[in-house]
Write a protein that holds these residues in place. Structure first.
Motif, PDB file in Angstrom:
ATOM      1  N   GLU A 125      10.620  49.731  32.083  1.00 20.90           N
ATOM      2  CA  GLU A 125      11.938  49.838  31.976  1.00 20.90           C
ATOM      3  C   GLU A 125      12.430  50.760  30.575  1.00 20.90           C
ATOM      4  O   GLU A 125      11.789  50.358  29.529  1.00 20.90           O
ATOM      5  CB  GLU A 125      13.131  48.907  32.292  1.00 20.90           C
ATOM      6  CG  GLU A 125      12.522  47.902  33.371  1.00 20.90           C
ATOM      7  CD  GLU A 125      13.178  48.548  34.574  1.00 20.90           C
ATOM      8  OE1 GLU A 125      14.079  49.374  34.521  1.00 20.90           O
ATOM      9  OE2 GLU A 125      12.660  48.325  35.905  1.00 20.90           O
TER      10      GLU A 125
ATOM     11  N   ASP B 208      10.465  48.847  27.562  1.00 22.12           N
ATOM     12  CA  ASP B 208      10.179  47.574  27.603  1.00 22.12           C
ATOM     13  C   ASP B 208       9.291  47.379  28.920  1.00 22.12           C
ATOM     14  O   ASP B 208       9.666  47.809  29.965  1.00 22.12           O
ATOM     15  CB  ASP B 208      11.638  46.806  27.983  1.00 22.12           C
ATOM     16  CG  ASP B 208      12.715  46.843  27.096  1.00 22.12           C
ATOM     17  OD1 ASP B 208      12.166  47.253  25.508  1.00 22.12           O
ATOM     18  OD2 ASP B 208      13.829  46.483  27.168  1.00 22.12           O
TER      19      ASP B 208
ATOM     20  N   TYR C  68      10.730  55.214  24.287  1.00 22.47           N
ATOM     21  CA  TYR C  68      10.240  53.809  24.026  1.00 22.47           C
ATOM     22  C   TYR C  68      10.776  53.124  25.409  1.00 22.47           C
ATOM     23  O   TYR C  68      11.748  53.619  26.188  1.00 22.47           O
ATOM     24  CB  TYR C  68      11.179  53.185  23.031  1.00 22.47           C
ATOM     25  CG  TYR C  68      10.847  53.643  21.564  1.00 22.47           C
ATOM     26  CD1 TYR C  68       9.673  53.110  21.099  1.00 22.47           C
ATOM     27  CD2 TYR C  68      11.355  54.706  21.326  1.00 22.47           C
ATOM     28  CE1 TYR C  68       9.393  53.494  19.925  1.00 22.47           C
ATOM     29  CE2 TYR C  68      10.733  55.194  19.783  1.00 22.47           C
ATOM     30  CZ  TYR C  68       9.830  54.667  19.418  1.00 22.47           C
ATOM     31  OH  TYR C  68       9.395  55.090  17.974  1.00 22.47           O
TER      32      TYR C  68
ATOM     33  N   ARG D 205       8.980  44.334  24.310  1.00 22.59           N
ATOM     34  CA  ARG D 205      10.188  45.386  24.134  1.00 22.59           C
ATOM     35  C   ARG D 205      10.068  46.426  23.082  1.00 22.59           C
ATOM     36  O   ARG D 205       9.266  46.339  22.035  1.00 22.59           O
ATOM     37  CB  ARG D 205      11.288  44.589  23.701  1.00 22.59           C
ATOM     38  CG  ARG D 205      11.938  43.486  24.508  1.00 22.59           C
ATOM     39  CD  ARG D 205      13.125  42.858  23.999  1.00 22.59           C
ATOM     40  NE  ARG D 205      13.513  41.601  24.668  1.00 22.59           N
ATOM     41  CZ  ARG D 205      14.508  41.882  25.910  1.00 22.59           C
ATOM     42  NH1 ARG D 205      14.732  43.104  26.237  1.00 22.59           N
ATOM     43  NH2 ARG D 205      14.671  40.959  26.730  1.00 22.59           N
ATOM     44  N   LYS D 206      10.401  47.609  23.515  1.00 27.63           N
ATOM     45  CA  LYS D 206      10.524  48.873  22.501  1.00 27.63           C
ATOM     46  C   LYS D 206       8.792  49.309  22.245  1.00 27.63           C
ATOM     47  O   LYS D 206       8.746  49.446  21.325  1.00 27.63           O
ATOM     48  CB  LYS D 206      11.312  48.609  21.295  1.00 27.63           C
ATOM     49  CG  LYS D 206      11.743  49.932  20.707  1.00 27.63           C
ATOM     50  CD  LYS D 206      12.911  49.921  19.637  1.00 27.63           C
ATOM     51  CE  LYS D 206      13.280  51.310  19.306  1.00 27.63           C
ATOM     52  NZ  LYS D 206      14.125  51.407  18.226  1.00 27.63           N
TER      53      LYS D 206
ATOM     54  N   LEU E  27       9.876  37.455  24.600  1.00 26.03           N
ATOM     55  CA  LEU E  27      10.135  38.682  23.920  1.00 26.03           C
ATOM     56  C   LEU E  27       8.855  38.783  22.911  1.00 26.03           C
ATOM     57  O   LEU E  27       8.365  37.990  22.228  1.00 26.03           O
ATOM     58  CB  LEU E  27      11.250  38.461  23.048  1.00 26.03           C
ATOM     59  CG  LEU E  27      11.639  39.517  21.854  1.00 26.03           C
ATOM     60  CD1 LEU E  27      11.897  40.788  22.543  1.00 26.03           C
ATOM     61  CD2 LEU E  27      12.939  39.156  21.304  1.00 26.03           C
TER      62      LEU E  27
ATOM     63  N   SER F 162      13.928  51.044  27.140  1.00 31.10           N
ATOM     64  CA  SER F 162      14.228  49.994  26.292  1.00 31.10           C
ATOM     65  C   SER F 162      15.674  49.614  26.084  1.00 31.10           C
ATOM     66  O   SER F 162      16.584  50.638  26.281  1.00 31.10           O
ATOM     67  CB  SER F 162      13.786  50.342  24.762  1.00 31.10           C
ATOM     68  OG  SER F 162      12.389  50.146  24.503  1.00 31.10           O
ATOM     69  N   GLY F 163      16.084  48.244  25.904  1.00 32.35           N
ATOM     70  CA  GLY F 163      17.339  47.853  26.136  1.00 32.35           C
ATOM     71  C   GLY F 163      18.038  47.531  27.430  1.00 32.35           C
ATOM     72  O   GLY F 163      19.066  46.807  27.521  1.00 32.35           O
ATOM     73  N   SER F 164      17.263  47.741  28.475  1.00 31.42           N
ATOM     74  CA  SER F 164      17.867  47.542  29.814  1.00 31.42           C
ATOM     75  C   SER F 164      17.182  46.167  30.704  1.00 31.42           C
ATOM     76  O   SER F 164      17.699  45.886  31.747  1.00 31.42           O
ATOM     77  CB  SER F 164      17.710  48.867  30.679  1.00 31.42           C
ATOM     78  OG  SER F 164      16.284  48.871  30.922  1.00 31.42           O
ATOM     79  N   THR F 165      16.169  45.580  29.678  1.00 38.62           N
ATOM     80  CA  THR F 165      15.588  44.464  30.501  1.00 38.62           C
ATOM     81  C   THR F 165      16.259  43.381  30.218  1.00 38.62           C
ATOM     82  O   THR F 165      16.547  43.031  28.912  1.00 38.62           O
ATOM     83  CB  THR F 165      14.036  44.383  29.711  1.00 38.62           C
ATOM     84  OG1 THR F 165      13.462  45.574  30.190  1.00 38.62           O
ATOM     85  CG2 THR F 165      13.268  43.282  30.454  1.00 38.62           C
TER      86      THR F 165
END
Length: 106
Positions: free
Chosen positions: A95, A43, A41, A56-57, A105, A97-100
């Protein structure tokens, strides 16, 4: 600006056509350069008609016997921004997922 038709894309951003099934190709060379071969997954930020869109994801789909990946543009994004098959988009960032950082959104 590199285009995905050449398949020699090794850096972001790049331009790509949206396939008939609403998927977008991430070429194998770029996947290897970004080190995202094992990523499921991501972003992903795209640009369409001058508007940047953060998704996202997004699930990265594997292609047969290749490091290349594909992702599907979510229906909500396609409907909101009018993205259709065969349109050209710009892939700006990919990137894990979770680091953007926070942004638009979807």
């Amino acid at each position: 600006m590199p285009r995905s038709g050449s398949l020699r894309i090794s850096e972001l951003p790049y331009e790509a056509k949206v396939y008939i099934n609403n998927q977008v190709l991430i070429p194998a060379l770029l996947v290897r350069r970004l080190g995202i071969e094992g990523l499921r997954y991501a972003d992903i930020t795209i640009e369409y008609k001058g508007v940047r869109i953060l998704m996202r994801k997004v699930k990265l789909l594997r292609t047969a016997q290749s490091a290349a990946r594909q992702f599907t543009i979510p229906r909500s994004v396609r409907e909101q921004y009018g993205i259709k098959p065969l349109d050209t988009i710009r892939v700006v960032s990919i990137e894990p997922s979770g680091s953007t950082p926070p942004g638009r959104l979807h």
